[in-house]
Write a protein that holds these residues in place. Structure first.
Motif, short mmCIF file in Angstrom:
data_model
loop_
_atom_site.label_atom_id
_atom_site.label_comp_id
_atom_site.label_asym_id
_atom_site.label_seq_id
_atom_site.Cartn_x
_atom_site.Cartn_y
_atom_site.Cartn_z
N SER A 304 -31.34 5.03 56.99
CA SER A 304 -31.81 4.71 58.33
C SER A 304 -31.86 3.20 58.54
O SER A 304 -32.51 2.49 57.77
CB SER A 304 -33.21 5.30 58.54
N ARG A 317 -27.25 0.51 58.35
CA ARG A 317 -26.58 1.74 57.93
C ARG A 317 -25.07 1.61 58.14
O ARG A 317 -24.27 1.93 57.26
CB ARG A 317 -27.15 2.90 58.75
N GLU A 350 -36.15 12.17 61.28
CA GLU A 350 -34.83 11.67 61.71
C GLU A 350 -34.30 10.63 60.72
O GLU A 350 -33.11 10.63 60.38
CB GLU A 350 -34.95 11.05 63.11
N GLN A 353 -33.01 12.47 57.73
CA GLN A 353 -31.70 13.08 57.99
C GLN A 353 -30.59 12.03 57.96
O GLN A 353 -29.46 12.31 57.54
CB GLN A 353 -31.72 13.82 59.34
N ASP A 354 -30.91 10.81 58.41
CA ASP A 354 -29.94 9.71 58.32
C ASP A 354 -29.58 9.43 56.85
O ASP A 354 -28.43 9.13 56.53
CB ASP A 354 -30.52 8.43 58.94
N LEU A 356 -29.62 11.64 54.36
CA LEU A 356 -28.78 12.73 53.88
C LEU A 356 -27.36 12.60 54.40
O LEU A 356 -26.39 12.80 53.65
CB LEU A 356 -29.38 14.08 54.29
N SER A 357 -27.21 12.21 55.66
CA SER A 357 -25.85 12.10 56.23
C SER A 357 -25.11 10.90 55.63
O SER A 357 -23.89 10.95 55.42
CB SER A 357 -25.90 12.00 57.76
N GLU A 360 -23.72 12.01 52.32
CA GLU A 360 -22.51 12.81 52.52
C GLU A 360 -21.31 11.90 52.76
O GLU A 360 -20.21 12.14 52.26
CB GLU A 360 -22.69 13.76 53.72
N HIS A 361 -21.53 10.84 53.54
CA HIS A 361 -20.45 9.91 53.86
C HIS A 361 -20.00 9.15 52.61
O HIS A 361 -18.79 8.97 52.38
CB HIS A 361 -20.92 8.92 54.93
#
Length: 483
Positions: A304, A317, A350, A353-354, A356-357, A360-361
């Motif tokens: 984040s 980010r 939120e 979740q940033d 986690l994403s 993944e990236h």
């Protein structure tokens, strides 16, 4: 939090060959990151010249030293429990002296002497050369302390004693201190400002390791990408350097190139990197040299931007993700690992979740993941309320760990069917008929011993894997790394 901590070696006591004529015994154990273990090698070298041999028998020690870590509260509590055990031994051996070294010593200073009555000597990370003088103070019946942080000390003139070495891998410190001032981190307060070691002293230490048969060196620092030698002095003072100093300065990409070029049959790694200080030149240098391992530990702490700003991470980010994309573009076969903190103050769902994403990236191969714990003396402890409930921290951490396990499994499987170059380090923990080593991407590889030996570079055909280990069979020596 910026440092890889190998849990399997925490509290390891160190042993080296006895020096003829030395009559005193020291017991030295280390906690924390590899910098602490490297520093213990420097201390052992200094004390060997003062008449001390190491012992692994605590009861017979004249001097007991514990090299400490302040990065997490758990590390400090472990040391305090260990001091209680020393105290029990000291009742049997009252002449035994106890010293606390390193980051915890630097953080607590005189308080340590008051809080831990057993401690005779407190020595910060920049004061190890003063240990002989401090021991004289202790022998005269006085408590001794030196926690002065230096602007110059790099220990470049001391050849470390290699302790508990496998004779294959070694660590070489190239910088000390950190200027980044992340709000959660105690390192700038315990290890001082950034300064770099003279390049020739680094190359000389590596030459000595090569002559002794070592095959892999990890260049070590709190922030290796900030390496900058311009004749001595702090990194922050480079702006005041002369034109000649600026023209002849050596940065990390240049140092890495010098090492790889001068020692083409030796493998190089480095740790730790900071995203805002990693320049494209470093990545291009890695791509250029076969003997620079294709692995970067690239701590991010959060996905984040809002939390990164609260952490004073000096990148967003988007900037981090762009750096990751550039690394994969230049070195497609690279492995990346992360540090991640769950539940930093004010972190929302939120923000989580940033994180986690972003994971993944980035497609991390490995990770070092922690729930936030407040460290006394940091800006976060002084200015921010630790307001994320423990159960929320724990749940978010578990989700981060679960995702990393999934990513790690996917990344490990990419090697199936490939031939990978492996440096044999030691016997496999699970089978005395197998060797264990790592490939360039830092993944552990095990395979039948045959006639190979530690220190050999071997090509291994990968036939199977677990979530973190490759399994295969040797198909021959790695010709371009054979000396």
């Amino acid at each position: 939090m910026e440092k890889e901590i190998n849990e399997s070696i925490q509290g390891q006591s160190l042993i080296l060959d006895e020096r003829q004529g030395n009559t005193k015994k020291m017991f030295i154990e280390s906690y924390g990151c590899q910098m602490n273990f490297s520093d213990s090698e420097i201390v052992a070298s200094i004390l060997a010249n003062e008449g001390y041999n190491t012992t692994q028998n605590l009861e017979e020690a004249d001097l007991v030293l514990v090299n400490t870590c302040s990065i997490r509260d758990k590390a400090e509590q472990t040391v305090r429990k260990r001091l209680e055990q020393y105290n029990a031994v000291k009742k049997i051996n009252p002449t035994m002296k106890v010293g606390v070294l390193g980051c915890m010593a630097e953080r607590l200073k005189e308080k340590f002497l008051d809080e831990e009555k057993i401690v005779d000597m407190v020595v910060g990370p920049d004061a190890y050369k003063d240990i002989p003088n401090l021991l004289k103070e202790v022998e005269d019946g006085r408590d001794a302390i030196n926690v002065i942080l230096s602007k110059e000390e790099t220990y470049g003139d001391i050849a470390p004693v290699r302790l508990n070495s496998n004779g294959v891998n070694a660590f070489v410190s190239i910088t000390r201190g950190c200027d980044n001032m992340c709000t959660f981190c105690v390192v700038p307060f315990t290890r001082g400002r950034e300064r770099s070691r003279e390049p020739q002293s680094i190359l000389s230490e590596i030459q000595d390791l090569w002559d002794k048969g070592y095959k892999e060196v990890t260049l070590l620092g709190q922030n290796v990408d900030s390496y900058l030698w311009y004749g001595g002095g702090l990194k922050k003072d480079f702006v005041k350097a002369t034109e000649m100093q600026k023209a002849t300065a050596v940065d990390f990409a240049q140092l890495l190139d010098m090492c790889a070029t001068q020692f083409p049959k030796m493998r190089f790694r480095f740790s730790t990197s900071n995203p805002q200080d990693m320049h494209i030149e470093v990545i291009e240098t890695m791509a250029k040299h076969h003997n620079i391992c294709k692995y970067i530990h690239l701590p991010v702490q959060s996905g984040s931007t809002r939390i990164l700003e609260a952490m004073n991470r000096q990148h967003t980010r988007e900037e981090y993700m762009a750096l990751v994309d550039k690394i994969y573009e230049i070195i497609p076969e690279i492995s990346l690992s992360q540090d991640m903190i769950a539940g930093f103050p004010t972190e929302t769902e939120e923000d989580h979740q940033d994180t986690l994403s972003l994971m993944e990236h980035a497609k991390y191969d490995f990770g070092f993941m922690f729930a936030y714990s407040e460290r006394p003396g940091t800006l976060a402890a002084r200015k921010m309320e630790d307001d994320v409930p423990e159960e929320v921290k724990k749940r978010r951490l578990n989700e981060i760990i679960a995702l990393q396990q999934k990513l790690g499994w996917e990344r490990t499987r990419r090697f199936l069917g490939q031939e990978v170059e492996v440096l044999i380090e030691k016997e496999s923990k699970r089978s005395d008929a197998h060797w264990s080593g790592r490939n360039s991407q830092n993944t552990v590889v095990v395979f039948p011993k045959e006639n190979y030996k530690p220190g050999d570079f071997v090509m291994v055909k990968v036939t199977d894997c677990t979530s973190a280990t490759l399994i295969g069979e040797a198909v021959g020596y790695a010709e371009r790394m054979q000396s």
